[in-house]
Every structure is written in structure tokens, then in C-alpha cells.
Design a protein around this motif. Structure first.
Motif, PDB file in Angstrom:
ATOM      1  N   UNK A   1       0.854  -1.192   0.000  1.00  0.00           N
ATOM      2  CA  UNK A   1       0.000   0.000   0.000  1.00  0.00           C
ATOM      3  C   UNK A   1       0.896   1.250   0.000  1.00  0.00           C
ATOM      4  N   UNK A   2       0.664   2.126  -0.965  1.00  0.00           N
ATOM      5  CA  UNK A   2       1.453   3.356  -1.046  1.00  0.00           C
ATOM      6  C   UNK A   2       0.940   4.339   0.015  1.00  0.00           C
ATOM      7  N   UNK A   3       1.869   4.881   0.794  1.00  0.00           N
ATOM      8  CA  UNK A   3       1.487   5.831   1.837  1.00  0.00           C
ATOM      9  C   UNK A   3       2.354   7.074   1.726  1.00  0.00           C
ATOM     10  N   UNK A   4       1.743   8.213   2.016  1.00  0.00           N
ATOM     11  CA  UNK A   4       2.494   9.474   2.069  1.00  0.00           C
ATOM     12  C   UNK A   4       1.986  10.254   3.273  1.00  0.00           C
ATOM     13  N   UNK A   5       2.802  11.209   3.732  1.00  0.00           N
ATOM     14  CA  UNK A   5       2.315  12.111   4.777  1.00  0.00           C
ATOM     15  C   UNK A   5       1.376  13.114   4.111  1.00  0.00           C
ATOM     16  N   UNK A   6       0.151  13.185   4.609  1.00  0.00           N
ATOM     17  CA  UNK A   6      -0.802  14.174   4.092  1.00  0.00           C
ATOM     18  C   UNK A   6      -0.636  15.488   4.852  1.00  0.00           C
ATOM     19  N   UNK A   7      -0.677  15.390   6.162  1.00  0.00           N
ATOM     20  CA  UNK A   7      -0.430  16.587   6.970  1.00  0.00           C
ATOM     21  C   UNK A   7      -0.030  16.196   8.390  1.00  0.00           C
ATOM     22  N   UNK A   8       0.476  17.191   9.109  1.00  0.00           N
ATOM     23  CA  UNK A   8       0.832  17.032  10.511  1.00  0.00           C
ATOM     24  C   UNK A   8      -0.025  18.007  11.296  1.00  0.00           C
ATOM     25  N   UNK A   9      -0.821  17.483  12.212  1.00  0.00           N
ATOM     26  CA  UNK A   9      -1.769  18.304  12.969  1.00  0.00           C
ATOM     27  C   UNK A   9      -1.134  18.819  14.251  1.00  0.00           C
ATOM     28  N   UNK A  10      -1.214  20.126  14.460  1.00  0.00           N
ATOM     29  CA  UNK A  10      -0.602  20.774  15.616  1.00  0.00           C
ATOM     30  C   UNK A  10      -1.675  21.561  16.355  1.00  0.00           C
ATOM     31  N   UNK A  11      -1.843  21.287  17.625  1.00  0.00           N
ATOM     32  CA  UNK A  11      -2.841  21.999  18.437  1.00  0.00           C
ATOM     33  C   UNK A  11      -2.242  23.312  18.926  1.00  0.00           C
ATOM     34  N   UNK A  12      -2.955  24.415  18.700  1.00  0.00           N
ATOM     35  CA  UNK A  12      -2.463  25.733  19.122  1.00  0.00           C
ATOM     36  C   UNK A  12      -3.558  26.479  19.890  1.00  0.00           C
ATOM     37  N   UNK A  13      -3.129  27.381  20.763  1.00  0.00           N
ATOM     38  CA  UNK A  13      -4.106  28.175  21.521  1.00  0.00           C
ATOM     39  C   UNK A  13      -4.723  29.261  20.641  1.00  0.00           C
ATOM     40  N   UNK A  14      -3.868  29.907  19.840  1.00  0.00           N
ATOM     41  CA  UNK A  14      -4.358  31.002  19.002  1.00  0.00           C
ATOM     42  C   UNK A  14      -3.886  30.819  17.566  1.00  0.00           C
ATOM     43  N   UNK A  15      -4.856  30.628  16.678  1.00  0.00           N
ATOM     44  CA  UNK A  15      -4.538  30.476  15.260  1.00  0.00           C
ATOM     45  C   UNK A  15      -3.901  31.759  14.721  1.00  0.00           C
ATOM     46  N   UNK A  16      -4.452  32.908  15.112  1.00  0.00           N
ATOM     47  CA  UNK A  16      -3.925  34.188  14.613  1.00  0.00           C
ATOM     48  C   UNK A  16      -2.458  34.363  14.993  1.00  0.00           C
ATOM     49  N   UNK A  17      -2.149  34.098  16.266  1.00  0.00           N
ATOM     50  CA  UNK A  17      -0.766  34.275  16.726  1.00  0.00           C
ATOM     51  C   UNK A  17       0.171  33.275  16.055  1.00  0.00           C
TER      52      UNK A  17
ATOM     53  N   UNK B   1     -12.394  18.092  21.387  1.00  0.00           N
ATOM     54  CA  UNK B   1     -11.203  17.242  21.526  1.00  0.00           C
ATOM     55  C   UNK B   1      -9.887  18.037  21.563  1.00  0.00           C
ATOM     56  N   UNK B   2      -9.747  19.032  20.691  1.00  0.00           N
ATOM     57  CA  UNK B   2      -8.506  19.820  20.671  1.00  0.00           C
ATOM     58  C   UNK B   2      -8.415  20.713  21.916  1.00  0.00           C
ATOM     59  N   UNK B   3      -9.550  21.245  22.366  1.00  0.00           N
ATOM     60  CA  UNK B   3      -9.581  22.045  23.588  1.00  0.00           C
ATOM     61  C   UNK B   3      -9.122  21.239  24.798  1.00  0.00           C
ATOM     62  N   UNK B   4      -9.628  20.001  24.895  1.00  0.00           N
ATOM     63  CA  UNK B   4      -9.247  19.125  26.017  1.00  0.00           C
ATOM     64  C   UNK B   4      -7.779  18.731  25.921  1.00  0.00           C
ATOM     65  N   UNK B   5      -7.325  18.494  24.692  1.00  0.00           N
ATOM     66  CA  UNK B   5      -5.919  18.126  24.466  1.00  0.00           C
ATOM     67  C   UNK B   5      -5.002  19.228  24.995  1.00  0.00           C
ATOM     68  N   UNK B   6      -5.300  20.479  24.640  1.00  0.00           N
ATOM     69  CA  UNK B   6      -4.456  21.608  25.053  1.00  0.00           C
ATOM     70  C   UNK B   6      -4.520  21.798  26.571  1.00  0.00           C
ATOM     71  N   UNK B   7      -5.706  21.628  27.131  1.00  0.00           N
ATOM     72  CA  UNK B   7      -5.879  21.734  28.583  1.00  0.00           C
ATOM     73  C   UNK B   7      -4.971  20.737  29.313  1.00  0.00           C
ATOM     74  N   UNK B   8      -4.899  19.513  28.751  1.00  0.00           N
ATOM     75  CA  UNK B   8      -4.161  18.431  29.398  1.00  0.00           C
ATOM     76  C   UNK B   8      -2.664  18.468  29.085  1.00  0.00           C
TER      77      UNK B   8
ATOM     78  N   UNK C   1       0.118  23.123  24.056  1.00  0.00           N
ATOM     79  CA  UNK C   1       0.221  23.177  22.597  1.00  0.00           C
ATOM     80  C   UNK C   1       1.223  22.129  22.115  1.00  0.00           C
ATOM     81  N   UNK C   2       1.043  21.705  20.869  1.00  0.00           N
ATOM     82  CA  UNK C   2       2.048  20.806  20.302  1.00  0.00           C
ATOM     83  C   UNK C   2       1.464  19.807  19.329  1.00  0.00           C
ATOM     84  N   UNK C   3       2.290  18.791  19.018  1.00  0.00           N
ATOM     85  CA  UNK C   3       1.903  17.771  18.042  1.00  0.00           C
ATOM     86  C   UNK C   3       0.622  17.066  18.475  1.00  0.00           C
TER      87      UNK C   3
END
Ligand code: CO
Length: 134
Positions: free
Chosen positions: A1-17, A64-71, A74-76
Motif C-alpha cells: 500500500x502506497x502511503x504518504x504524509x498528508x499533513x501534521x496536525x498541531x494543536x495551538x491556543x491562538x490560530x492568529x498568533x 477534543x482539541x480544547x481538552x488536548x491543550x488543557x491536558x 500546545x504541540x503535536x
């Protein structure tokens, strides 16, 4: 099965910043911004080669992302692997006894078909499978 990285998801507090930081440091600009109602998240996609960095900001603390950041702060958050046939990829994972968060594909950002694999199966990293709808 051919696989590639599509994206890397990063949780952040402020998208603007965070967007301002990536723009300042690397002149990276998003080619897609979308507010997802199901996951209560706003995502911005920064292109790098054939992949993207996906910056995720929770629109509600109970998401889910809010709880992730709380715990964990920010990060991967997850790594997304692009597959040609997501049903086939999920069937193979089920056959191998992998613990799946989504047993069936659902529609994610950009209208692509996605499914998440539980980090228990993958030694601590949340993996998203993506079948792109071009
Ligand atoms: Co993702």
C-alpha cells in the motif's frame, strides 16, 4: 500500500498568533482555512512540499482539541497518512486488531474522507488516515 504524509496536525491556543509566527519565521501562508462544526475546531493548512502543517484551534474548550491543550499544552496532535483506498486501509487495520476511533470513514476538512486510529495502537501517536477527494 502506497502511503504518504498528508499533513501534521498541531494543536495551538491562538490560530492568529501561530499564523503570524509561521509567516514571520518562514513566510508560510495558509492555502486553506476552515471551521469544522463536528470537531469544534478551526484549521489552517500551511503547505510544505506535498504535505501540510495543519494548525488546529479549538472553537470550544470541551472539544477534543480544547481538552488536548488543557491536558498537554500546545504541540503535536496527530499525523495524517494519505491512502488511496481508506476502506481497504481500515479493513486491513481491523484485521490486524488495531483499535480504531472511527471504524468507518467520515468527512473531514476539505471534504476529504478521514478516519482516526487510536494512539494505543500506535505507541502514543494519534494517526489520521486521509483519502483525498480531488
Ligand atoms: Co488532520
Amino acid at each position: 500500500m502506497k502511503m504518504e504524509i498528508d499533513h501534521i496536525g498541531i494543536a495551538v491556543r491562538s490560530l492568529d498568533e501561530t499564523l503570524a509566527t509561521y509567516k514571520r519565521l518562514w513566510k508560510l501562508e495558509p492555502d486553506h482555512i476552515e471551521r469544522g462544526e463536528t470537531d469544534k475546531v478551526t484549521e489552517a493548512m500551511l503547505p510544505i512540499g506535498d504535505a501540510h502543517l495543519q494548525l488546529l484551534e479549538a472553537t470550544e474548550p470541551e472539544s477534543p482539541v480544547g481538552k488536548f491543550i488543557e491536558k498537554r499544552g500546545e504541540g503535536l496532535h496527530h499525523i495524517a497518512i494519505r491512502v488511496r483506498d481508506i476502506e481497504k486501509a481500515l479493513d486491513e487495520l481491523k484485521r490486524q486488531g488495531a483499535e480504531l476511533i472511527d471504524t468507518e470513514p467520515r468527512i473531514g476538512g476539505g471534504g476529504h474522507r478521514v478516519a482516526f486510529v487510536h494512539p494505543k495502537t500506535t505507541h502514543g501517536i494519534l494517526i489520521e488516515l486521509v483519502e483525498r477527494q480531488s
